[in-house]
Motif scaffolding. Structure first.
Motif, short mmCIF file in Angstrom:
data_model
loop_
_atom_site.label_atom_id
_atom_site.label_comp_id
_atom_site.label_asym_id
_atom_site.label_seq_id
_atom_site.Cartn_x
_atom_site.Cartn_y
_atom_site.Cartn_z
N ALA A 310 -1.90 -5.10 4.97
CA ALA A 310 -0.90 -4.72 4.29
C ALA A 310 -0.10 -3.49 4.63
O ALA A 310 0.78 -3.18 4.25
CB ALA A 310 -1.29 -4.31 2.82
N ILE A 311 -0.77 -2.92 5.98
CA ILE A 311 -0.01 -1.69 6.48
C ILE A 311 0.85 -1.96 7.73
O ILE A 311 0.21 -2.56 8.50
CB ILE A 311 -1.00 -0.61 6.81
N ASN A 312 2.12 -1.70 7.65
CA ASN A 312 2.77 -1.97 8.60
C ASN A 312 3.02 -0.85 9.69
O ASN A 312 3.56 0.29 9.30
CB ASN A 312 4.50 -2.09 8.05
N GLN A 389 2.87 3.10 -0.69
CA GLN A 389 3.78 2.01 -0.95
C GLN A 389 3.47 0.54 -0.55
O GLN A 389 3.63 -0.36 -0.97
CB GLN A 389 4.99 2.47 -0.18
N PHE A 390 2.71 0.62 0.71
CA PHE A 390 2.40 -0.58 1.21
C PHE A 390 1.64 -1.26 0.39
O PHE A 390 1.36 -2.59 0.25
CB PHE A 390 1.81 -0.57 2.72
N ILE A 394 1.41 -5.29 -2.28
CA ILE A 394 0.18 -6.55 -2.49
C ILE A 394 -0.42 -6.51 -3.88
O ILE A 394 -1.33 -7.30 -3.73
CB ILE A 394 -0.75 -6.52 -1.29
N GLY A 395 -0.08 -5.76 -4.70
CA GLY A 395 -0.69 -5.85 -6.10
C GLY A 395 -1.73 -4.78 -6.31
O GLY A 395 -2.39 -4.68 -7.36
N ILE A 396 -2.01 -3.84 -5.43
CA ILE A 396 -2.84 -2.72 -5.62
C ILE A 396 -2.12 -1.82 -6.08
O ILE A 396 -1.49 -1.07 -5.25
CB ILE A 396 -3.71 -2.43 -4.22
N GLN A 397 -2.30 -1.54 -7.34
CA GLN A 397 -1.59 -0.53 -7.95
C GLN A 397 -2.14 0.81 -7.62
O GLN A 397 -3.34 1.43 -8.14
CB GLN A 397 -1.73 -0.54 -9.57
N THR A 398 -1.39 1.57 -6.58
CA THR A 398 -1.81 2.63 -5.86
C THR A 398 -1.28 4.03 -6.36
O THR A 398 -0.06 4.27 -6.37
CB THR A 398 -1.57 2.59 -4.48
N LYS A 399 -2.08 5.20 -6.82
CA LYS A 399 -1.54 6.52 -6.78
C LYS A 399 -2.06 7.32 -5.65
O LYS A 399 -2.90 6.96 -4.91
CB LYS A 399 -2.38 7.10 -8.12
#
Length: 526
Positions: A310-312, A389-390, A394-399
């Motif tokens: 998922a990481i660019n 943000q990345f 992909i659907g991982i709701q990240t804080k």
């Protein structure tokens, strides 16, 4: 007569003034002021194994083996070393070396210094990983020592490069506070202690008897300026002569200023993510409603691979890091022992990442809080925000939660965080793998920085084979194999190798170092 005398006095005063100005300029030229980017928490060289403390200790102390600017082993207090057999290493000590107090450097000081890290039971970041493998120490003669290990061990010279040699006489009954106030700060290094004001500055004076040659500087002042903007301002205003870790946002503008110059090098430091890989619930992993999950998705290698995909990295290096990094596929920088060219940077593939999450049983993703420092690595807080943000895509709701290093490390090392950012510099892959992904073991010292508690017997076996190879070609091969297994398993998720950058006023020169260390005695007037 009076006028003549007045002219003579005036001429004398003018000459005196010029002489005083010249003398002052000369004195000023012999002083160096450096802006450091991270706090130095202790001057005890065996108390806390973090880069700022290690770099500062090198001004007061020497190790048996030193590291040059390219990361190669070079003689220090030992002029040579060799493997007598697979479990015995012999070091020949340098003759004629004096401690700052005028006493002789001896083999007894070496033995004492190798024993001391284990005696500091209150160390928050011990050096014992470098000494635990030594089971015997023998003084063959005044200038020869032999170190024995229970099993064959290849990187002994690299290990002892991390242990500074202190004066047994000065340190035998000394506390860490005695080092911090200068009482026990008696080394063989290029500078002597002058003062230490924690969080503000450290002042040192030249050691005119240094075995490696006198420094160009009578006095050096190290200013602790952790915040990037004030550090740059100090350079621009002339309050310091040089700074480390130049702010990326200001680099291009500063390069256009002909009053300053730069030195850069790809660092040994790899920035990567530790992920909690224990099977039960993980503190900062939830469902999307914020409720804890009974099972930790990060323990599934498919989820870890999805996060990596998922990481660019290319975009992050170009934008977040503003070109001061290169994408990473290994935990050591290119050219170092154990770097595996066959490992490629994970391609940016958000759709593929979503498919892997679905295969692992998380088609809708999950909730995750990721953690990192905000005052240690280049643009560290922005790196954490960018990765969040990345992952959201992909659907991982990240804080995101970032913390000062002084708070962050203490919490991260207990395994509190589910996904934690770390930067690690090492000159050998097996060395780094042992510490970062080796199965944690207090007896052997393995896994002391394995925050995610990753454990893989196959990786451990390959690391052990590498460390046990006195033959350097075999050691390198085993280290590459260990890296392949660990990183294909996403034991950690590498992001990038950062560049080390120094900026200085014109008239100074410095050889950029792969270990990122700022050494005053390696600055020279042009």
């Amino acid at each position: 007569m009076f006028k003549s005398r007045r002219k003579t006095i005036s001429a004398w005063m003018l000459a005196l003034t010029i002489g005083m100005s010249t003398s002052a300029a000369s004195s000023l030229a012999a002083d160096l002021r450096l802006g450091l980017s991270a706090d130095v928490s202790s001057l005890d060289p065996h108390y806390l194994n973090i880069a700022p403390n290690v770099a500062m200790s090198a001004h007061f102390f020497d190790a048996l083996v030193n590291i040059d600017a390219d990361g190669k082993l070079v003689p220090g207090l030992a002029t040579s070393w060799r493997a007598v057999d697979a479990t015995t290493w012999e070091f020949t000590l340098r003759k004629g070396v004096k401690f700052h107090d005028g006493s002789d450097f001896t083999a007894q000081d070496v033995i004492f210094s190798l024993d001391r890290p284990a005696a500091l039971t209150n160390s928050p970041g011990p050096f014992t990983a470098y000494t635990k493998q030594i089971i015997g120490k023998k003084i063959v003669d005044p200038y020869t020592i032999r170190l024995t290990t229970a099993a064959p061990y290849g990187p002994m010279a690299l290990d002892v490069s991390a242990i500074f040699i202190v004066s047994k006489k000065a340190a035998e009954k000394a506390s860490t506070d005695d080092f911090n106030n200068g009482k026990a700060l008696i080394g063989t290094g290029p500078y002597k202690f002058a003062s230490f004001k924690r969080g503000d500055r450290i002042e040192v004076m030249r050691n005119d008897s240094y075995w490696g040659g006198k420094s160009d500087w009578d006095k050096v002042t190290f200013r602790i300026i952790a915040n990037s903007a004030p550090r740059l301002a100090a350079l621009l205003s002339g309050d310091v002569d040089a700074i480390e870790n130049v702010p990326t946002a200001d680099l291009s503008r500063l390069k256009r200023n002909d009053k300053f110059k730069f030195e850069q090098k790809i660092s040994w430091r790899t920035i990567f993510w530790h992920l909690d890989q224990q099977g039960g619930a993980s503190k900062y992993v939830t469902d999307k409603a914020g409720k804890p999950l009974a099972k930790n998705p990060l323990s599934d290698p498919r989820v870890r691979q999805a996060i990596s995909m998922a990481i660019n990295r290319k975009a992050m290096v170009e934008r977040t890091m503003e070109g001061l990094a290169v994408p990473a596929s290994n935990i050591v920088a290119p050219g170092l022992v154990g770097y595996n060219d066959a490992l490629k940077v994970d391609a940016y593939d958000p759709e593929g990442a979503k498919k892997l999450l679905a295969e692992a049983g998380y088609p809708d993703g999950f909730g995750l809080t990721i953690h990192g420092p905000n005052d240690r690595y280049i643009n560290d807080e922005q790196v954490v925000q960018t990765v969040a943000q990345f992952l959201n895509r992909i659907g991982i709701q990240t804080k995101v939660q970032t913390l000062p290093l002084s708070v962050y490390f203490g919490r991260a090392r207990t395994g509190e965080f589910s996904m934690a950012l770390l930067g690690w510099g090492t000159l050998a892959g097996d060395f780094g793998l042992r510490t970062l992904v080796g199965t944690p073991n207090q007896t052997t010292g393995w896994g002391t920085w394995n925050w995610g508690k990753y454990s893989n017997p196959a990786v451990d076996k390959l690391i052990a084979s590498s460390l046990g190879s006195v033959d350097q070609a075999k050691r390198n091969d085993f280290a590459k194999q260990a890296a392949a297994v660990a990183l294909q398993d996403h034991a950690v998720i590498p992001l990038h190798h950062q560049y080390a950058t120094w900026a200085m006023r014109k008239g100074l020169k410095y050889t950029a170092r792969t270990d990122e260390f700022t050494f005053a005695n390696q600055f020279h007037p042009e």
